[in-house]
Motif scaffolding. Structure first.
Motif, PDB file in Angstrom:
ATOM      1  N   MET A 115      38.420  43.264  35.456  1.00  0.00           N
ATOM      2  CA  MET A 115      39.182  43.053  36.691  1.00  0.00           C
ATOM      3  C   MET A 115      39.471  41.570  36.888  1.00  0.00           C
ATOM      4  N   ILE A 116      40.602  41.302  37.516  1.00  0.00           N
ATOM      5  CA  ILE A 116      40.967  39.942  37.917  1.00  0.00           C
ATOM      6  C   ILE A 116      41.168  39.954  39.425  1.00  0.00           C
ATOM      7  N   ARG A 117      40.698  38.899  40.058  1.00  0.00           N
ATOM      8  CA  ARG A 117      40.723  38.813  41.518  1.00  0.00           C
ATOM      9  C   ARG A 117      42.158  38.775  42.038  1.00  0.00           C
ATOM     10  N   THR A 118      42.378  39.492  43.144  1.00  0.00           N
ATOM     11  CA  THR A 118      43.691  39.448  43.805  1.00  0.00           C
ATOM     12  C   THR A 118      43.576  38.889  45.218  1.00  0.00           C
ATOM     13  N   GLY A 119      42.466  39.144  45.888  1.00  0.00           N
ATOM     14  CA  GLY A 119      42.286  38.647  47.261  1.00  0.00           C
ATOM     15  C   GLY A 119      41.658  37.260  47.253  1.00  0.00           C
ATOM     16  N   ALA A 120      41.156  36.869  48.425  1.00  0.00           N
ATOM     17  CA  ALA A 120      40.436  35.600  48.513  1.00  0.00           C
ATOM     18  C   ALA A 120      39.084  35.749  47.827  1.00  0.00           C
ATOM     19  N   ARG A 121      38.537  34.634  47.339  1.00  0.00           N
ATOM     20  CA  ARG A 121      37.235  34.713  46.674  1.00  0.00           C
ATOM     21  C   ARG A 121      36.182  35.182  47.677  1.00  0.00           C
ATOM     22  N   GLY A 122      35.409  36.165  47.289  1.00  0.00           N
ATOM     23  CA  GLY A 122      34.386  36.706  48.186  1.00  0.00           C
ATOM     24  C   GLY A 122      34.865  37.944  48.932  1.00  0.00           C
TER      25      GLY A 122
END
Lengths: 764, 260
Positions: A115-122
Motif C-alpha cells: 500500500m501507498i499512503r493517500t491521506g495525511a500521515r497518521g
C-alpha cells in the motif's frame, strides 16, 4: 399378491441397508465421503484424518525465544504446530503462543497487499498497489534521502525473527549504522553490558543457566510461567520438583513466587540495596567459594571494603524486607554453592541504574563460584557456521544490536560511508552497547547530531514498545519517508508512507536460527504453505530493494534456498540434509571449566571476573555498584509496573484470535486493601493518569493481596489504538502510553521504564 | 481390561495455559469453547500468601454422573475414560446438570467435553494437552502406572507442602484424572468427597430400571389386551354370524353360512 410384494420389498430393504453399511465402512477409509456424511450430521472429521499430513520444520516466531517446531498442514492449510523433539529449546513441547501460530497466520485482519499512503500521515488512508509500484516508490525515496543526507540518514528498526534481512543484512549493505532492535536498549542491554564488563562474555539469547543440576535458584523480577518461555518453564519445573530451593524477589506474588521457598516482596527500585547486603553477608560470614574467588576473580579486597557498611539491617530499612530474611536467603545461596545462582533476568531496563544492578548480580554469582560450574552458569558457545560469502558490507561490525557474535563486536563504533557513527549518543550520552532505539528518535526531531530523515520499521510495534510514544509521533510527523513492514495493521502502520505486507514465519524460508547454547545448534525455517494474499517474505523484499538501489553484489543469490544452502555448505550440510535430522543441527559445546584445558574462559583484560572494574573507573563510573535511591511515587500515585502474560508476547499477539480469546484485555493489579481504601471494587473499570497527565483507556481492576500497596501492575502490550485490529483495538490499557518518561542507563543506553507513576481516576 | 488415566500435578503446574491452547488447536474447538480452564487461587493476606493453579477439566469419573443420566448412550465409559459420541447426543442437557464438576456444556445443541483425545490416543499418540505441557505436570498412561507416579510425586511434594496428597484414587469410584495436590482439596476448590447427587442414584438405579420394567409390562399388557380383544371380537363376530345365518335360514336357503 400383497404378501409376495411385501416379501420382495423386505429383501430389497435388507440388501440396501447392507450395502449402505458397507459403503459407510469403505468411506471411512477414503476420508471425504465420511467427512461429508459427518458434516450432514453437524459433526466434523478431525483435521488429522482429512488427508495427507505434510510436515515442515520451522522455528517459532510467536515470541523471541524461537523454539523449534514441526508444522502440520493438510491440503495447503496449517492445522497444528507442535514442539520439535529434536530441538534443544522446545524438546517436543510448546507454549500457548506457539500453539497459536496457525491462528496468527489466519488472522483475518492481516495486511494483504502493498500500500501507498493517500491521506495525511497518521490518518491511515492508503491505496493498494502492486509490488513493483511499492518497491520502485520506496527505492526512489531511499535513493533521494541517501543522496541528500548520506545513507546514515536512514534508520532501520527491526524485531521478530525476519529482522535479520532489514536490520542486519540490508542496513549494513546500504550503509547505515542506525539500525536498532528493541531487544537491546528496551530490554537486555544492561545485562549484556554488565556481563561483558564483569566477566567478558555476553549472556546471549538463551540464558546459560545450568538448570539440570542447580540447587538454589534466585529470581529477581523474573516471573517464569507468566513469562512463558517454554524451555525455562520446563527447566524450572524439573529443578523445582527435584527439590531445588527457590528465592523470588518481586513486589508482586507472581505464580513462580507462589512456588518459592522465600518470597521477598521488595519495595520497587531498591534491588541494588538487597544485592549489596547479600554481598555483605557472603563476604562477612566468609560464605563464598574461596578457592574459586582466589583463582578466577580480581578485586575481592576492594569489594569487601566497599560492601562492609551495607549490612542486612541497612538494607532492611531501604528494601522494606526483614533483615533476617535477607541474611537467611544469602546463607541459603551459600549453602548450595556452586549449584546456586541469581538468574540473569531478561527485561532489565528498569530504573536507569540497571547495568550496575546487573553487575552486583554477577558479583554474587562469582562469589558463589557459579560460572563454568555444573549447576551454576555454564559457558555458552555459538555453533560453527560461516556467513554467506557476500562482499564486505558498507558498514561493518554489529550495528543492529544483539546479532553480534561474541568476540566480534568492535570497541570502535562502526562508521557509515560518509563517515558518520551512530546518531544514538553512544560514547557521549551513554558509554557502550548495542544501538539504543529510543535514542534514535530525538535526531529525527532535532537533526542532532545529524538528521535522520527516513525510517524503515520492520515488525516493531513502534508506539507500543518505545517509551514516550508522544515523542515518537512527533518524529513520525517530521520524517521524509516511513516504510512499515508488518504482518498486521499495527498502530504505527497508519503513520507509514509505504506498507509492505509480510508473509508470516510459517509461510516463508528465513535466515538460519544460530543459537549460542550449552549444545550449540542451528535450526531452519521452511514454509508450510504458500504465503497468503499478496504477502512476501522479508528476504525477497530486501533483495528487490537492493537490486533497485545498485546493491547487486550483495544479492547474487536469487532465492532464500540458495542463500541458505550456501551457508550450510560451510558445515557440510544443506536444507535437504537438515530435514533428515529433523530440521536441527546440534554441535558440541564447551560449558564448563574442564572444557578449556587450563585456559581462561573469561575474555576480560585480566582474564578473570572483574569484581572491581578498571574499565568503568577509567570511564568515570563507579567501579563497584552503589545504591542510588530512585524517585518515589508522589502522594496519591503508584509506581507503574508491567510484565508478561503467558498467552501474549509484547504488543504482537493481542489480536491473534486464539490468544485474544484466552486473554482479551489486561487488568490492573491493585492491592486489595488499597482498593478498599479508595472505594474501588474488584472488576471495576478505572482510568489511569500518569505524573505528566497522560491518560490510559479504561482497565479492569484486579483487587488482590498479591501486590504491594505502593505499586500497580499490568500486562504489557494492551490498549492499542489500531482500528484495523478488530479484536485488540482499544482493549485494556497501554503501559507504554503511560511511560512518558524513562531513565537512560548511562552505561548501556537502556531505557529504564519503571520510573513512571500513575493515579487512579474513577470517572472521566 | 486396561484402564487409562491422566496425571495432573498441581505442584508442577505453573499456569501457562499451553494445555488449553494445544487442546483447542488439536481438537479444533470453536471460538468460545474450551475443555480446560486455568485460574489462580490465592489464600491469605499480604505478605503471608499461598497460591496455586486450578485446572478445571473433565476428570473422567469412574462413576460418571453424565454417563448415568445420558438417555442415548452418547456418553459412555471406555478404557477408564468418559467418551462422547456427539452423533448420538439428543441435546437433552441432563449431563450438564448432573456433573458434580460442572464440566459438560451444550455446543450447537450437543453435549461437548474432553473425550481424552480418543482418536489420537487410539492411533498411538498422546492427548494434545499432555504432549505439550512444558512443566511436565501432565502425563497419560495406564492407570496403575499413573497412580504409582502420583503417589511418588505427592510424597516428594510433602517435603515442601505437608498436606500434599493424591486426589482421585477413590473419589467417584476413582477419577480418570489423578491429581497431585499441594494442599487439602477444600483449599483448592475441590470437594474432598464428591458425590453423585442422590437424585441421580435414584434415577439410575430405580427410575431407569423401573421405567424399563414398566415399558415391558405395558407392552405385555397391551399385547395381552389385544389378544383378548381380538378373541372377544372374533367371538362376537362368530356370534353375529350364527344369529344372521339363523335369520337368513329362516328367509332364504343358506349355502355358505360358515365361510367367513
Amino acid at each position: 399378491m400383497a404378501r409376495t410384494k411385501l416379501q420382495i420389498s423386505r429383501r430389497n430393504f435388507l440388501k440396501s441397508s447392507l450395502l449402505s453399511a458397507a459403503a459407510l465402512s469403505i468411506s471411512s477409509c477414503s476420508a471425504q465421503p465420511l467427512a461429508t456424511v459427518l458434516n450432514q450430521n453437524g459433526l466434523r472429521l478431525p483435521w488429522f484424518r482429512t488427508g495427507e499430513i505434510k510436515t515442515t520444520y520451522n522455528y517459532c516466531d510467536m515470541c523471541p525465544w524461537r523454539c523449534g517446531i514441526v508444522v502440520k498442514s493438510v491440503d495447503g492449510q496449517i492445522y497444528k504446530v507442535d514442539g520439535n523433539p529434536a530441538d534443544p529449546k522446545s524438546r517436543g513441547m510448546l507454549c500457548a503462543r506457539g500453539q497459536a501460530g496457525p491462528s496468527f497466520v489466519y488472522d483475518p485482519d492481516r495486511l494483504r497487499a502493498p500500500m501507498i499512503r493517500t491521506g495525511a500521515r497518521g490518518e491511515g488512508k492508503f491505496k493498494e498497489v502492486t509490488w513493483a509500484e511499492a518497491l520502485d516508490y520506496t527505492a526512489e525515496k531511499l535513493k533521494i534521502t541517501g543522496q541528500a543526507f548520506g545513507p546514515e540518514a536512514v534508520a532501520v528498526f527491526g524485531h521478530t525473527s525476519g529482522d535479520f534481512w532489514f536490520t542486519d543484512y540490508f542496513a549494513q549493505a546500504w550503509g547505515t549504522p542506525n539500525a536498532a532492535k528493541p531487544s537491546s536498549s528496551l530490554c537486555t542491554s544492561p545485562r549484556e553490558e554488565a556481563a561483558k564488563l564483569t566477566y567478558g562474555l555476553p549472556i546471549g539469547g538463551h540464558e546459560p543457566v545450568d538448570w539440570d543440576a542447580i540447587n538454589c535458584i534466585v529470581l529477581i523480577g523474573s516471573h517464569i510461567g507468566e513469562d512463558a518461555r517454554n524451555t525455562v518453564m520446563q527447566d524450572f519445573a524439573n529443578a523445582w520438583a527435584r527439590g531445588a530451593k527457590v528465592i523470588v524477589v518481586d513486589p508482586r506474588f507472581s505464580n513462580v513466587a507462589a512456588k518459592a521457598d522465600y518470597w521477598l516482596p521488595i519495595k520497587p527500585g531498591t534491588d541494588t540495596a538487597l544485592l549489596l547486603a547479600w554481598l555483605n553477608v557472603l563476604i562477612n560470614e566468609e560464605r563464598y567459594d574461596k578457592a574459586y574467588v582466589a583463582d578466577w576473580t580480581t578485586g575481592l579486597e576492594a569489594l569487601a571494603a566497599h560492601v562492609a557498611p551495607f549490612t542486612p539491617e541497612w538494607a532492611a530499612e531501604i528494601t522494606d524486607l526483614p533483615a533476617e530474611s535477607i541474611r537467611a536467603t544469602a546463607r541459603l545461596m551459600a549453602d548450595n554453592l556452586p549449584q546456586a545462582a541469581i538468574i540473569p533476568g531478561r527485561h532489565v531496563t528498569w530504573y536507569g541504574n540497571d547495568t550496575q544492578r546487573m553487575r552486583a548480580i554477577y558479583m554474587i554469582n562469582a562469589l558463589l563460584g557459579a560460572y563454568g560450574r555444573e549447576g551454576g552458569i555454564y559457558f555458552s558457545k555459538s555453533p560453527y557456521i560461516e556467513a554467506y560469502p557476500h562482499p564486505p558490507f558498507a558498514v561493518t561490525g554489529s550495528s543492529g544490536g544483539c546479532s553480534a557474535e561474541p568476540g566480534q563486536e568492535s570497541a570502535e563504533l562502526p562508521l557509515g560511508p560518509t563517515g558518520k557513527a551512530r546518531a544514538d549518543g553512544a560514547r557521549t550520552n551513554f558509554l557502550r552497547g548495542a544501538t539504543a532505539m529510543q535514542e534514535l528518535i530525538p535526531p529525527m526531531i532535532s537533526g542532532e547530531p545529524y538528521p535522520i530523515k527516513a525510517l524503515i520499521v520492520y515488525g516493531v510495534n513502534l508506539l507500543n514498545s518505545i517509551p514516550n510514544p508522544q515523542r515518537t509521533i512527533e518524529a513520525l510527523k517530521k520524517l521524509d519517508f516511513v516504510l512499515a513492514v508488518d504482518v498486521l495493521p499495527q498502530e504505527h502502520v497508519a503513520w507509514a508512507d509505504v506498507v509492505f505486507p509480510e508473509a508470516t514465519a510459517l509461510e516463508r524460508y528465513d535466515e538460519l536460527w544460530v543459537v549460542a547454547h550449552k549444545t550449540p545448534y542451528i535450526a531452519m525455517r521452511e514454509p508450510a504453505i504458500e504465503p497468503l494474499y499478496d504477502t512476501k517474505p522479508a528476504w525477497w523484499m530486501v533483495r528487490e530493494l537492493g537490486l533497485r538501489l545498485g546493491m547487486e553484489p550483495y544479492f547474487r543469490w536469487e532465492t532464500a534456498e540458495e542463500y541458505l544452502d550456501a551457508r550450510l555448505l560451510s558445515i557440510g550440510s544443506s536444507l535437504d540434509k537438515m530435514r533428515q535430522t529433523n530440521g536441527v543441527i546440534v554441535q558440541q559445546g564447551k560449558p564448563y571449566f574442564e572444557d578449556f584445558a587450563g585456559e581462561s574462559p573469561f575474555p576480560t583484560a585480566s582474564g578473570k571476573i572483574e569484581l572491581y572494574s578498571d574499565e568503568l573507573a577509567s570511564a568515570g563510573f563507579e567501579p563497584m555498584p552503589t545504591y542510588e535511591p530512585v524517585a518515589e511515587p508522589p502522594a496519591g500515585y503508584f509506581r507503574l509496573l508491567y510484565g508478561r502474560h503467558p498467552v501474549h508476547t509484547f504488543a504482537k499477539t493481542q489480536n491473534t484470535p486464539l490468544l485474544n480469546e484466552l486473554y482479551p484485555e489486561n487488568e490492573l493489579w491493585l492491592n486489595e486493601d488499597e482498593a478498599g481504601r479508595q472505594g474501588i471494587t474488584n472488576g471495576q473499570y478505572v482510568w489511569l493518569e500518569n505524573q505528566d497527565g497522560a491518560r490510559s483507556g479504561p482497565i479492569k481492576v484486579k483487587a488482590t493481596q498479591r501486590i504491594r500497596s505502593d505499586a500497580v501492575y499490568m500486562v504489557h502490550g494492551f490498549g492499542q489504538n489500531a482500528p484495523e485490529l478488530s479484536r485488540a483495538n482499544g482493549q485494556g490499557a497501554s503501559d507504554t502510553k503511560l511511560q512518558t518518561t524513562y531513565a537512560l542507563d548511562p552505561i548501556s543506553g537502556g531505557a529504564g521504564m519503571r520510573v513512571n507513576f500513575v493515579r487512579i481516576v474513577k470517572e472521566v | 481390561m486396561t484402564t487409562y488415566a491422566f496425571l495432573l500435578d498441581l505442584g508442577r503446574c505453573i499456569g501457562c495455559q499451553a494445555c488449553v491452547a494445544a487442546c483447542k488447536t488439536g481438537n479444533e474447538l470453536s471460538p468460545g469453547v474450551q475443555y480446560i480452564h486455568i485460574s489462580e487461587q490465592t489464600r491469605g493476606v499480604f505478605p503471608a500468601l499461598q497460591s496455586s493453579i486450578k485446572n478445571h477439566r473433565c476428570y473422567h469419573c469412574a462413576d460418571a454422573a453424565c454417563v448415568a443420566v445420558c438417555p442415548t448412550g452418547a456418553l459412555y465409559k471406555e478404557d477408564g475414560l468418559t467418551r462422547l459420541d456427539a452423533s448420538q447426543c439428543s441435546g437433552c442437557a441432563y449431563c450438564v446438570d448432573a456433573c458434580p464438576f460442572n464440566v459438560p456444556q451444550l455446543v450447537n445443541g450437543r453435549s461437548n467435553k474432553c473425550d481424552g483425545c480418543a482418536e489420537v490416543v487410539k492411533a498411538g499418540g498422546q492427548p494434545w494437552c499432555v504432549k505439550t505441557c512444558p512443566s511436565n505436570a501432565l502425563m497419560y498412561g495406564e492407570r496403575e502406572t499413573i497412580m504409582a507416579e502420583a503417589h511418588r510425586r505427592a510424597e516428594a511434594l510433602r517435603v515442601r507442602y505437608p498436606h500434599a496428597q493424591v486426589y482421585g484414587e477413590t473419589q467417584l469410584g476413582g477419577l480418570g484424572v489423578v491429581m497431585v495436590l499441594p494442599d487439602q482439596p477444600e483449599q483448592l476448590d475441590l470437594p474432598a468427597n464428591p458425590q453423585i447427587p442422590a437424585v441421580l442414584n435414584t434415577w439410575q438405579n430405580v427410575v431407569q430400571p423401573a421405567s424399563v420394567g414398566l415399558l415391558g409390562f405395558s407392552l405385555a399388557f397391551t399385547g395381552l389386551a389385544a389378544i383378548i380383544a381380538r378373541r372377544n371380537h372374533k367371538q362376537e363376530v362368530a356370534h353375529l354370524h350364527v344369529q344372521n345365518s339363523a335369520e337368513e335360514t329362516a328367509a332364504v336357503q343358506p349355502d355358505h353360512a360358515n365361510e367367513t
